[in-house]
Design an enzyme around this catalytic site. Structure first.
Site, PDB file in Angstrom:
ATOM      1  N   PHE A   1      -3.653   4.199  -6.003  1.00 27.76           N
ATOM      2  CA  PHE A   1      -3.222   3.273  -7.066  1.00 27.76           C
ATOM      3  C   PHE A   1      -3.985   1.955  -7.056  1.00 27.76           C
ATOM      4  CE2 PHE A   1      -0.516  -0.372  -8.124  1.00 27.76           C
ATOM      5  CZ  PHE A   1      -0.199  -0.098  -9.429  1.00 27.76           C
TER       6      PHE A   1
ATOM      7  N   GLY B   1       0.825  -1.194   0.000  1.00 24.03           N
ATOM      8  CA  GLY B   1       0.000   0.000   0.000  1.00 24.03           C
ATOM      9  C   GLY B   1       0.865   1.253   0.000  1.00 24.03           C
ATOM     10  N   LEU B   2       0.385   2.286   0.663  1.00 21.88           N
ATOM     11  CA  LEU B   2       1.087   3.558   0.726  1.00 21.88           C
ATOM     12  C   LEU B   2       1.446   4.089  -0.650  1.00 21.88           C
ATOM     13  CD1 LEU B   2       3.420   3.132   3.827  1.00 21.88           C
ATOM     14  CD2 LEU B   2       1.249   4.324   3.675  1.00 21.88           C
ATOM     15  N   CYS B   3       0.490   3.990  -1.562  1.00 22.17           N
ATOM     16  CA  CYS B   3       0.757   4.537  -2.884  1.00 22.17           C
ATOM     17  C   CYS B   3      -0.498   5.250  -3.383  1.00 22.17           C
ATOM     18  CB  CYS B   3       1.201   3.450  -3.844  1.00 22.17           C
ATOM     19  SG  CYS B   3       0.221   1.973  -3.767  1.00 22.17           S
ATOM     20  N   GLY B   4      -1.124   5.982  -2.491  1.00 23.68           N
ATOM     21  CA  GLY B   4      -2.287   6.764  -2.876  1.00 23.68           C
ATOM     22  C   GLY B   4      -3.430   5.871  -3.309  1.00 23.68           C
TER      23      GLY B   4
END
Lengths: 147, 307
Positions: B92, B87-90
């Site tokens: 996406f 995760g931690l990719c907006g």
């Protein structure tokens, strides 16, 4: 001859050549053939061998000799439409990129495998490897693509 | 009146977070560079192989190859969804889930009801998301993006072909994020099998593809096939499928790194803003504490003088 073929050579690792040429020779599965200007539309598969581009306008290639660029290829497809030639090659190498020693070693190794008498799939693989290695050695020595 | 020490410790914790997000941004930027190079190098080949396959297909009868035939009736659908492993990719991952779900809802609602909808999720996030929602999953492609190799594309394609040959599904769709640039991705759903009549072109393809010019006189092109059409198909079709999936994997990988870089960049600048606010609050609190103290002293001194 004028360079009126628009040639585009791509491999999975990127575009290798894009530009004008007067002819393209490829090691077709049923024998080597050359595409010249006004060739009829064609889709063809080619195998292991030298891929030769005849061109006057590719001076950025250090390997150009007698207006020819010779690549060692391990097979792919080629399409001709309207003086446009698209070459989809699995691999292509310029003579200067070929590590001759490694190719000779590979040739030796493959030959030994065949002499040992491996059978079936292994044999096919060894034969292919031998052919590829030989092709690379030949291309690197500049023994092909003439005439 | 906020406690000075409380504010101080909040500033420290936000500072820590900022350092983490900044490091993640730098890592994503480095990975993005590599991923970008890979997709840029692969695109020309993938586009050209699709073009040639299409030319070949146009001239042949649909019966020439099982993958050319439109099914009379859709017996089942396999949807290949490419997401990320982390995760931690907006947005996406959630964007591609939304895309997949909206395609399911609009095109395959009936199939889903019959229980003939299968999902092949590449990437842990997709696997978990759809598993939790009770979809039928095929294969396990979790954690593949750290070391993305061509073998994965081969495996995905052979899974897709296997079910297609057995008649479990008669359509295969590929859903993924296309890498447009660092800050934006396009969500694409494109048919993989049967090989579509009209090729769908994604926004990036339209920009980057340089298709061969066909003769303008309206003549049918009649290709020479060498050695023959059947052999060409045998060689070309598997490669075509591998490279469509491989390209989509690389697109998704580059898009993920881009999205993560942007998300982490935003997080870093948010943290900076927060620190600024807190520092201001901290200074204000400190100043008013000093003022109070001075007031205390001076009023005490005055009281003494007046005695």
């Amino acid at each position: 001859m004028a360079d009126d073929l628009q040639v585009d050579i791509v491999t999975p690792d990127g575009r290798v050549f894009q530009g004008q040429a007067s002819g393209v020779r490829a090691p077709g599965i049923e024998g080597s053939f050359e595409v010249l200007s006004h060739h009829a539309p064609m889709i063809s598969a080619f195998g292991i061998g030298p891929l030769v581009v005849k061109t006057q306008n590719a001076h950025e290639f250090a390997d150009i000799r007698d207006n020819r660029i010779v690549f060692a290829t391990s097979g792919g497809f080629l399409e001709v439409i309207n003086n446009q030639v698209t070459v989809l090659a699995e691999t292509v190498e310029l003579p200067s990129e070929i590590d001759v020693e490694r190719a000779e070693e590979a040739e030796e190794r493959a030959r030994r495998r065949i002499e040992e008498g491996v059978q079936g799939e292994d044999r096919e693989r060894a034969e292919k490897a031998l052919e590829r290695a030989r092709n690379r050695v030949r291309v690197s020595m500049g023994q092909v693509g003439r005439g | 009146m906020p406690n000075l020490r409380d504010i101080r410790s909040r500033i420290d914790s936000v500072e820590n977070t900022k350092q983490v997000t900044r490091a993640m941004k730098l890592v994503a930027a480095a990975k993005l560079r590599k991923a970008q190079e890979r997709i840029f190098n692969t695109r020309p080949y993938a586009y050209k192989i699709a073009e040639i396959t299409n030319h070949l297909k146009e001239e042949l009868d649909p019966t020439a190859h099982p993958f050319f035939q439109e099914p009379e009736e859709t017996t089942g659908v396999l949807m290949i969804v490419l997401s990320g492993d982390r995760g931690l990719c907006g947005a996406f991952n959630s964007n591609v889930f939304k895309k997949a779900e909206s395609v399911i809802e609009s095109d395959y609602a009936a199939i889903q009801e019959q229980g003939d909808l299968y999902l092949l999720c590449v990437g842990s996030k997709g696997h978990e998301h759809f598993d939790k929602r009770g979809y039928t999953l095929v294969g396990d492609y979790r954690g593949v993006f750290d070391d993305l190799t061509f073998t994965i594309a081969r495996d995905v394609v052979s899974d897709a072909i296997e079910g297609f040959d057995q008649g479990i599904w008669s359509e295969v769709t590929l859903v993924y994020n296309e890498f447009k640039n660092t800050i934006s991705q396009n969500q694409i759903a494109e048919p993989l099998l049967p090989i579509p009549e009209e090729r769908i072109t994604t926004p990036v393809m339209e920009e980057e593809m340089t298709p061969m010019e066909l003769p303008q006189n309206g003549q049918e092109i009649d290709h020479i096939f060498e050695p023959n059409a059947a052999r060409l198909l045998d060689e070309l079709i598997p490669r075509y499928l591998y490279y469509q999936v491989w390209r989509a994997l690389l697109e998704s990988n580059a898009a993920e790194q881009g999205a993560r870089m942007v998300a982490m960049d935003n997080a870093t600048s948010n943290a900076e803003e927060l620190i600024e606010d807190l520092t201001l609050k901290y200074n204000r609190a400190r100043q008013s504490a000093i003022t109070m103290e001075i007031l205390d002293i001076t009023s005490g001194a005055e009281a003494l003088e007046n005695q």
